[in-house]
Design a protein around this motif. Structure first.
Motif, PDB file in Angstrom:
ATOM      1  N   ALA A  18       3.020  18.041  -0.562  1.00  0.00           N
ATOM      2  CA  ALA A  18       4.365  17.320  -0.398  1.00  0.00           C
ATOM      3  C   ALA A  18       5.109  17.388   0.869  1.00  0.00           C
ATOM      4  O   ALA A  18       5.747  16.749   1.411  1.00  0.00           O
ATOM      5  CB  ALA A  18       5.070  17.623  -1.720  1.00  0.00           C
ATOM      6  N   ARG A  19       5.140  19.023   0.917  1.00  0.00           N
ATOM      7  CA  ARG A  19       6.068  19.427   2.098  1.00  0.00           C
ATOM      8  C   ARG A  19       5.321  18.843   3.364  1.00  0.00           C
ATOM      9  O   ARG A  19       6.004  18.303   4.435  1.00  0.00           O
ATOM     10  CB  ARG A  19       5.907  20.917   2.276  1.00  0.00           C
ATOM     11  N   GLU A  20       4.052  18.929   3.717  1.00  0.00           N
ATOM     12  CA  GLU A  20       3.269  18.738   4.895  1.00  0.00           C
ATOM     13  C   GLU A  20       3.284  17.198   4.951  1.00  0.00           C
ATOM     14  O   GLU A  20       3.184  16.865   6.196  1.00  0.00           O
ATOM     15  CB  GLU A  20       1.967  19.334   4.868  1.00  0.00           C
ATOM     16  N   LEU A  21       3.581  16.630   4.057  1.00  0.00           N
ATOM     17  CA  LEU A  21       3.622  14.966   4.067  1.00  0.00           C
ATOM     18  C   LEU A  21       4.852  14.519   5.189  1.00  0.00           C
ATOM     19  O   LEU A  21       4.785  13.297   5.697  1.00  0.00           O
ATOM     20  CB  LEU A  21       3.410  14.070   3.032  1.00  0.00           C
ATOM     21  N   LEU A  22       5.823  15.325   5.004  1.00  0.00           N
ATOM     22  CA  LEU A  22       7.064  14.945   5.716  1.00  0.00           C
ATOM     23  C   LEU A  22       6.802  14.676   7.234  1.00  0.00           C
ATOM     24  O   LEU A  22       6.211  15.717   7.682  1.00  0.00           O
ATOM     25  CB  LEU A  22       8.400  16.027   5.350  1.00  0.00           C
ATOM     26  N   GLY A  23       7.204  13.628   7.926  1.00  0.00           N
ATOM     27  CA  GLY A  23       6.792  13.528   9.312  1.00  0.00           C
ATOM     28  C   GLY A  23       5.601  13.082   9.602  1.00  0.00           C
ATOM     29  O   GLY A  23       5.207  12.661  10.403  1.00  0.00           O
ATOM     30  N   LYS A  24       4.748  12.580   8.637  1.00  0.00           N
ATOM     31  CA  LYS A  24       3.467  11.953   8.746  1.00  0.00           C
ATOM     32  C   LYS A  24       3.887  10.296   8.615  1.00  0.00           C
ATOM     33  O   LYS A  24       5.044  10.038   8.166  1.00  0.00           O
ATOM     34  CB  LYS A  24       2.702  12.284   7.690  1.00  0.00           C
ATOM     35  N   HIS A  25       3.010   9.589   9.090  1.00  0.00           N
ATOM     36  CA  HIS A  25       3.227   7.979   9.177  1.00  0.00           C
ATOM     37  C   HIS A  25       2.534   7.307   8.091  1.00  0.00           C
ATOM     38  O   HIS A  25       1.327   7.558   7.849  1.00  0.00           O
ATOM     39  CB  HIS A  25       2.928   7.369  10.499  1.00  0.00           C
ATOM     40  N   PHE A  26       3.128   6.725   7.412  1.00  0.00           N
ATOM     41  CA  PHE A  26       2.634   6.005   6.064  1.00  0.00           C
ATOM     42  C   PHE A  26       2.633   4.509   6.346  1.00  0.00           C
ATOM     43  O   PHE A  26       3.422   3.942   6.718  1.00  0.00           O
ATOM     44  CB  PHE A  26       3.527   6.191   4.944  1.00  0.00           C
ATOM     45  N   TYR A  27       1.493   3.948   6.332  1.00  0.00           N
ATOM     46  CA  TYR A  27       1.123   2.511   6.414  1.00  0.00           C
ATOM     47  C   TYR A  27       0.605   1.683   5.331  1.00  0.00           C
ATOM     48  O   TYR A  27      -0.133   2.377   4.640  1.00  0.00           O
ATOM     49  CB  TYR A  27       0.150   2.350   7.799  1.00  0.00           C
ATOM     50  N   SER A  28       0.782   0.406   5.427  1.00  0.00           N
ATOM     51  CA  SER A  28       0.136  -0.634   4.675  1.00  0.00           C
ATOM     52  C   SER A  28      -0.152  -1.795   5.601  1.00  0.00           C
ATOM     53  O   SER A  28       0.400  -2.033   6.580  1.00  0.00           O
ATOM     54  CB  SER A  28       0.944  -1.265   3.544  1.00  0.00           C
ATOM     55  N   SER A  29      -1.651  -2.113   5.166  1.00  0.00           N
ATOM     56  CA  SER A  29      -1.740  -3.635   6.142  1.00  0.00           C
ATOM     57  C   SER A  29      -2.534  -4.601   5.181  1.00  0.00           C
ATOM     58  O   SER A  29      -3.541  -4.504   4.600  1.00  0.00           O
ATOM     59  CB  SER A  29      -2.883  -3.086   7.117  1.00  0.00           C
ATOM     60  N   PHE A  30      -1.873  -5.466   4.742  1.00  0.00           N
ATOM     61  CA  PHE A  30      -2.291  -6.615   3.994  1.00  0.00           C
ATOM     62  C   PHE A  30      -2.211  -7.789   4.651  1.00  0.00           C
ATOM     63  O   PHE A  30      -1.137  -8.373   5.247  1.00  0.00           O
ATOM     64  CB  PHE A  30      -1.495  -6.707   2.893  1.00  0.00           C
ATOM     65  N   ASP A  31      -3.438  -8.549   4.519  1.00  0.00           N
ATOM     66  CA  ASP A  31      -3.542 -10.038   5.167  1.00  0.00           C
ATOM     67  C   ASP A  31      -3.191 -10.077   6.652  1.00  0.00           C
ATOM     68  O   ASP A  31      -2.372 -11.066   7.328  1.00  0.00           O
ATOM     69  CB  ASP A  31      -2.720 -11.105   4.702  1.00  0.00           C
ATOM     70  N   GLY A  32      -3.287  -8.849   7.293  1.00  0.00           N
ATOM     71  CA  GLY A  32      -3.217  -8.978   8.959  1.00  0.00           C
ATOM     72  C   GLY A  32      -1.664  -8.433   9.201  1.00  0.00           C
ATOM     73  O   GLY A  32      -1.517  -8.407  10.367  1.00  0.00           O
ATOM     74  N   VAL A  33      -0.892  -8.142   8.042  1.00  0.00           N
ATOM     75  CA  VAL A  33       0.488  -7.514   8.239  1.00  0.00           C
ATOM     76  C   VAL A  33       0.612  -6.047   8.257  1.00  0.00           C
ATOM     77  O   VAL A  33       0.396  -5.433   7.134  1.00  0.00           O
ATOM     78  CB  VAL A  33       1.474  -8.292   7.314  1.00  0.00           C
ATOM     79  N   LEU A  34       0.892  -5.485   9.151  1.00  0.00           N
ATOM     80  CA  LEU A  34       1.201  -3.823   9.463  1.00  0.00           C
ATOM     81  C   LEU A  34       2.621  -3.603   9.028  1.00  0.00           C
ATOM     82  O   LEU A  34       3.476  -4.214   9.937  1.00  0.00           O
ATOM     83  CB  LEU A  34       0.714  -3.484  10.669  1.00  0.00           C
TER      84      LEU A  34
END
Length: 203
Positions: A18-34
């Motif tokens: 949980a601590r190490e996830l801070l600063g990481k980039h979180f993404y979703s991509s649905f139907d070509g939309v990022l």
């Protein structure tokens, strides 16, 4: 692209993850939309010894079954009949640990996120809360069990390192029923980020 590998999630300590996830980039991509952004707030949960965890004491239900899978898949559940909350299952198969993503600083796909949230301006209500993050990123309970090394939902390491002095640890939100475990300092946030949820620790 530098997606976090499964080995990041299958480690045994959800608090460290949980601590190490801070600063990481979180993404979703649905139907070509990022859409996505930088994670600025998380909460850790441990099924074995944490009364705030849905799978406390080995509880297995239709909802929690996914938590017993090997780390690196999503656990998405509904609260208040409205909001989907996105958690990352961690640890090895059979051990129900997870990390809740509470807030992100939005960077990618802002127009789409605004449209999903019904906002005309970019403001903290866009992604400063766990139910807001999922709505902005188009994530719902339909994505429960999604692999985080696939092409729909994932986390990347882009070299952003949050120093220890810039991480605030405090009690988790909405788990008063967990007694003493409610006081565990397992909610982590980035000091000074305006995108941290309204349940901000004092500093």
């Amino acid at each position: 692209m530098s997606k976090l590998p499964l080995s990041f999630y299958t480690r045994p300590d959800s608090v460290t993850i949980a601590r190490e996830l801070l600063g990481k980039h979180f993404y979703s991509s649905f139907d070509g939309v990022l859409t996505g952004g930088i994670i600025v707030e998380t909460e850790a949960y441990s099924g074995e010894n944490d009364a705030a965890c849905h799978a406390h004491l080995g509880r297995r239900t239709k909802r929690t079954q996914i938590m017993y899978e090997p780390g690196g898949v999503s656990y998405v559940y509904l609260i208040y009949g409205i909001y989907s909350l996105f958690n990352i299952v961690t640890n090895a198969e059979g051990t129900a640990d997870a990390v809740l993503i509470r807030a992100i600083e939005p960077l990618e796909g802002l127009p789409e996120m605004q449209q999903r949230r019904g906002l005309s301006n970019i403001e903290t209500r866009l992604t400063a809360g766990p139910g807001l993050v999922t709505q902005a990123m188009g994530i719902s309970t339909l994505h429960n069990g999604t692999s985080l090394v696939g092409n729909e939902i994932w986390v990347e390491d882009k070299g952003v390192l949050i120093q220890d002095e810039d991480i605030i640890a405090g009690p988790r939100v909405g788990v008063a029923y967990a007694g003493a475990d409610a006081l565990l300092p397992w909610r982590f946030s980035v000091r000074g980020s305006k995108w941290v949820s309204k349940a901000k620790p004092k500093y």
